[in-house]
Design an enzyme around this catalytic site. Sequence first.
Site, mmCIF file in Angstrom:
data_model
loop_
_atom_site.group_PDB
_atom_site.id
_atom_site.type_symbol
_atom_site.label_atom_id
_atom_site.label_comp_id
_atom_site.label_asym_id
_atom_site.label_seq_id
_atom_site.Cartn_x
_atom_site.Cartn_y
_atom_site.Cartn_z
ATOM 1 N N GLY A 81 -43.785 -23.563 -18.384
ATOM 2 C CA GLY A 81 -42.825 -24.425 -19.064
ATOM 3 C C GLY A 81 -43.322 -25.846 -19.219
ATOM 4 C CD GLN A 82 -40.468 -31.115 -21.039
ATOM 5 O OE1 GLN A 82 -39.414 -30.764 -20.522
ATOM 6 N NE2 GLN A 82 -40.571 -32.185 -21.803
ATOM 7 C CG LEU A 83 -42.472 -30.507 -14.206
ATOM 8 C CD1 LEU A 83 -42.881 -31.928 -14.522
ATOM 9 C CD2 LEU A 83 -41.197 -30.499 -13.341
ATOM 10 C CB ILE A 103 -39.129 -34.293 -18.900
ATOM 11 C CG1 ILE A 103 -38.517 -34.376 -17.498
ATOM 12 C CG2 ILE A 103 -40.643 -34.538 -18.822
ATOM 13 C CD1 ILE A 103 -39.062 -33.345 -16.514
ATOM 14 C CE1 TYR A 134 -30.190 -28.517 -17.547
ATOM 15 C CE2 TYR A 134 -31.307 -26.533 -16.804
ATOM 16 C CZ TYR A 134 -31.293 -27.905 -17.005
ATOM 17 O OH TYR A 134 -32.399 -28.651 -16.646
ATOM 18 N N GLY A 178 -42.746 -20.538 -12.738
ATOM 19 C CA GLY A 178 -42.304 -21.066 -14.030
ATOM 20 C C GLY A 178 -43.282 -22.097 -14.556
ATOM 21 C CG ASP A 234 -43.667 -18.621 -16.703
ATOM 22 O OD1 ASP A 234 -43.649 -19.839 -16.921
ATOM 23 O OD2 ASP A 234 -42.671 -17.866 -16.878
ATOM 24 C CE LYS A 291 -31.796 -26.965 -13.360
ATOM 25 N NZ LYS A 291 -32.954 -26.456 -12.589
HETATM 26 C C1 AKB Z 1 -32.115 -30.285 -21.093
HETATM 27 O O1 AKB Z 1 -31.952 -31.052 -22.040
HETATM 28 O O2 AKB Z 1 -31.509 -29.218 -20.976
HETATM 29 C C2 AKB Z 1 -33.089 -30.691 -19.993
HETATM 30 C C3 AKB Z 1 -32.381 -31.473 -18.965
HETATM 31 C C4 AKB Z 1 -31.822 -32.798 -19.270
HETATM 32 O O3 AKB Z 1 -32.273 -31.017 -17.832
HETATM 33 N N1 AKB Z 1 -34.172 -31.451 -20.583
#
Ligand code: AKB
Length: 311
Positions: free
Chosen positions: A11-13, A169, A139, A8, A34, A143
Site C-alpha cells: 500500500g501507500q505507506l 498522507i 473505516y 500490507g 501483502d 480505527k
Molecule cells: C483516507 O482518506 O481514508 C485516509 C485517512 C485519512 O486515513 N488517507
Amino acid sequence: MEKILILGAGGQLGKELADALSKVYGQSNIILSDIKPIENSEFVTEIVDVLNSEQILTVLKKHAITHIYHLAAILSAAGEKNPALAWNINMNGLLNVLEVAVGLQIKQVFWPSSIAAFGPNTPRVNTPQFCIMDPNTMYGITKLTGERLCEYYFLKKGLDVRSLRYPGIISYATPPGGGTTDYAIHIFHEALKHQKYTCFLSENTELPMIYMPDAVRATMELMQAPKEKISVRSSYNLAAISFTPKQIAQEIQKHISQFQINYQPDFRQSIADSWPKSIDDSFARKDWNWKHEYNLPEIVKDMLFHIQKSL
Ligand code: AKB
C-alpha cells in the site's frame, strides 16, 4: 538485531517505510508481505492474508520476526462501498496480528490509526488527544475500535503496540488508494498531465495532511522512543499542516500557471465533513519530540518534481 515484517506493504505507506527502515536495520532484515505478490521488489517478500492467523504465524517463525508493522487496511472511501469487508479486514486482521504477536512475544507492533477515528461531534479545530470520538464511517469505526484493542493488548497482555492517528498522507511513489484525502495526490497527476482537475471535495474543505517523509519519520521516531516515554497507548494525534483544495490548487498554480480546478463534491464530502480541520499533537511533541518539517510550498514543489520525472 531487529527483524521486521511489514504487513500490507503493497500500500501507500509500506514501500516508503520499508526503504527508510532498511537504511537503519539493513535490507535483509526487512520482510515485505501483502495479500497479493509485491512485484519488482528488492526486498524479501511473502504472501500473507491477515485474516489467516496460520499464515501470519508461519511467516513470523520462518523469518524470526521481532517487530511487526501492520498496515493492511481498507481505507475510508473504499470502506463505505464495502463496509462488511472493511470491518472484517481492519478488525479481524488487527486482532489476529495482536494475538499472534503476544503468543510469539514479538517485541513491538506498529498499527496506524487515522483522523478518521474522530467524528461529527469531535471538536474540529485543534482536535485534542482526548475528546469525543463518534466516527460515522466504517473505516473510522474500525480505527477507533482498533485503538481500544491496542490499548487493551498493552494493558492486559503487555504487548508494546504503538500507533499514530495519521492525517491524509501525501506521496508520489504509489497511486491513490481509496482514501478521502487522496484528492491531494490525484491533483498533482492531473495538473501535470491535463492542467486541470475536478475535485471530489468542495473548495473550502480543510483537512489535516502530512507529507510521506514526515509520516515515515514520525513512525520511526515513535517506534524508537524509549518505552517509558510513551504515555498514549491508544493512538497519538499526529499533525503537520492543514489545507483546503483551493489552497493546494493556488500553490500548484505558482508552478503551472494554466492549471484549472473545478469542484464536484461526491459521497466523500460527507466523510471529510465528519473529520477534524486541524489536530493538536502536543502529546507527540512532548513525549517523543515530534516536529513536522514539510509545509505546503515544499510539498507541492517536491510532488511536482518527482511526478514530472515519472511521467
Ligand atoms: C483516507 O482518506 O481514508 C485516509 C485517512 C485519512 O486515513 N488517507
